[in-house]
Design an enzyme around this catalytic site. Structure first.
Site, PDB file in Angstrom:
ATOM      1  CG  ASP A  70      -3.514  -2.425   6.735  1.00  0.00           C
ATOM      2  OD1 ASP A  70      -3.165  -1.595   5.877  1.00  0.00           O
ATOM      3  OD2 ASP A  70      -2.700  -3.219   7.264  1.00  0.00           O
TER       4      ASP A  70
ATOM      5  CG  ASP B 165       1.105   3.111   9.003  1.00  0.00           C
ATOM      6  OD1 ASP B 165       1.136   4.281   9.411  1.00  0.00           O
ATOM      7  OD2 ASP B 165       0.953   2.803   7.815  1.00  0.00           O
TER       8      ASP B 165
END
Length: 367
Positions: A265, A92
Site C-alpha cells: 500500500d 492499519d
C-alpha cells in the site's frame, strides 16, 4: 478461526504468485492496495476503483476512530456499508499515525496518549482499543498495534521499540480473540538485521494469519530499505501473505516482489497525482511543466485508463494550472490505474515464468 485463505500458486526465484480468499472476494497477489485514509480513496468512487482492477483497499483506524467514530460506522453495519466498497478492506492499527505525531505523544507500556488532531482533546490508544475499533469497522484484515521505529534510531532505541511492539503484538492477538477477520503481525527492528530476526521469531511464536514488514520508507536511504528487505522478506512464513507497509515507487514494488513480497500500500500514486506528478511506462511526468502546454498526446500511449483514452497532456496541464478539481481526479484515475496495471503485468509475468526478464526490462526502461 480466520475466514481468510491463502494459496501460493507459483514461485519464480523468491517472487510469489498467489491468491487471498475472503467471503467478500478474492485478491490476486502480488497486489497493490489504494489508500482510503478516511474511508475514501481521495476523489474516486468505489465503481472507479473496481474498474481499474483494485480488489482491496486500505482504511485508517486512527483517523476513522477520531472522525466520524465507530458508533456512526456501526450504524451502517461496517466500514463497507459506510463507504460503499463491498470488497475486502485492510485497516492499519493507528501505530504509524501515532508515530507521525512525534513530540505530541506520550508512550507508555499501556499505550499512547496524544492530543487529537481533530479537536485537540486528550486521547488514549492501546492494542486493546485498536483491536476493538478494527472489529467495529468490520475490517477483513486487521493489523496489530505497534510502534513504528523512527529513522534514524540507535541499536538500543530500535531494540526497545521493537520489544515494546512485540509485547503489544501479543496483547493484540489476545484482544483480537474470536474475531474471524485475519490478523497480521508487523516486523519491526529498524535497520538492524538481528533485531528484525528477533521480531519475526517472536511474531511466529505468537502466530498470525499474515506477516508485514513495518518501519521502512520512513526516511532511510534506498539501499538500507533493500538490505532489510533482502534479509527479511524470504524468511517470512511461506504459507501466509507477506505485506510491505507504505511502499512505494513502481521500482520499489518490482524489487520487493522479486524478494518475495505479496502485498503493498502507498499514498504515493494518489498524493502525487494531486501534485501533478504522473506515473507512466517511461517514468514520471510533471504535468505542471510548461512544455506540456500545447502537447496533444495522451499521458501514456500504453495506458487504457479513462484519462488516457479521452484527454491530452495539454488539457491536464490546463486543469492543473487552473486548479480544477477534475485535474486531480483524472490524474488519480491514471496513477492508480498505472499501479494496478503494473501489478497485473507482474502477475502475468509470474504466470508465464518470465518475471526475471520482466524485471530487467522494467528497471531498464522506467526512469
Amino acid at each position: 478461526m480466520t475466514v481468510m485463505k491463502f494459496d501460493l500458486i507459483k514461485k519464480e526465484g523468491k517472487a510469489r504468485r498467489g491468491k487471498i480468499t475472503f467471503p467478500r472476494g478474492d485478491i490476486q497477489t502480488p497486489a497493490f492496495m489504494p489508500v482510503g485514509t478516511y474511508g475514501a480513496v481521495k476523489s474516486l468512487s468505489p465503481v472507479e476503483l473496481k474498474e481499474m482492477g483494485a480488489e482491496i483497499i486500505l482504511g485508517n483506524t486512527f483517523h476513522l476512530w477520531l472522525r466520524p467514530g465507530t458508533e456512526i460506522i456501526k450504524k451502517h453495519g461496517s466500514l463497507h456499508g459506510f463507504n460503499g466498497w463491498d470488497k475486502p478492506i485492510l485497516t492499519d492499527s493507528g501505530g504509524f499515525q501515532v508515530f507521525s505525531l512525534g513530540k505530541m505523544r506520550k508512550l507508555t507500556e499501556e499505550g499512547v496518549t496524544f492530543k487529537s488532531p481533530v479537536n485537540s482533546s486528550k486521547v488514549f490508544l492501546s492494542p486493546e482499543i485498536s483491536m476493538q475499533v478494527q472489529r467495529d469497522l468490520g475490517s477483513d484484515i486487521v493489523m496489530c498495534f505497534d510502534e513504528c521505529t523512527p529513522y534514524p534510531a540507535t541499536e538500543k532505541e530500535a531494540k526497545e521499540s521493537m520489544e515494546l511492539s512485540m509485547r503489544w503484538a501479543k496483547r493484540s492477538k489476545e484482544a483480537h480473540g474470536d474475531n474471524p477477520s485475519a490478523l497480521f503481525g508487523i516486523i519491526q527492528g529498524g535497520m538492524y538485521e538481528h533485531l528484525r530476526d528477533e521480531s519475526l521469531a517472536k511474531l511466529k511464536e505468537i502466530d498470525f494469519d499474515g506477516f508485514a514488514i513495518g518501519g521502512l520508507s520512513v526516511g532511510e536511504p534506498k539501499e538500507d530499505m533493500i538490505r532489510i528487505l533482502d534479509h527479511t522478506a524470504h524468511q517470512m512464513p511461506e504459507d501466509k501473505p507477506r505485506y510491505l507497509m507504505g511502499v512505494g515507487t513502481p521500482k520499489d514494488l518490482v524489487e520487493a516482489v522479486y524478494r518475495g513480497v505479496d502485498m503493498f500500500d502507498c499514498v504515493m500514486p494518489s498524493r502525487n497525482a494531486r501534485n501533478g506528478h504522473i506515473f507512466t511506462s517511461e517514468g514520471v511526468i510533471k504535468i505542471r511543466n510548461s512544455k506540456y502546454k500545447d502537447d496533444t498526446s495522451p499521458l501514456d500511449p500504453n495506458c487504457d485508463c479513462y484519462t488516457c483514452k479521452n484527454f491530452t497532456k495539454s488539457y491536464l496541464h490546463h486543469l492543473d494550472k487552473t486548479k480544477e478539481i477534475l485535474g486531480s481526479r483524472l490524474n488519480t484515475i491514471h496513477n492508480l490505474t498505472f499501479y494496478q496495471n503494473l501489478m497485473k503485468s507482474i502477475r502475468k509475468a509470474l504466470d508465464e515464468g518470465r518475471f526475471s526478464e520482466f524485471r530487467k526490462e522494467f528497471l531498464a526502461s522506467y526512469k
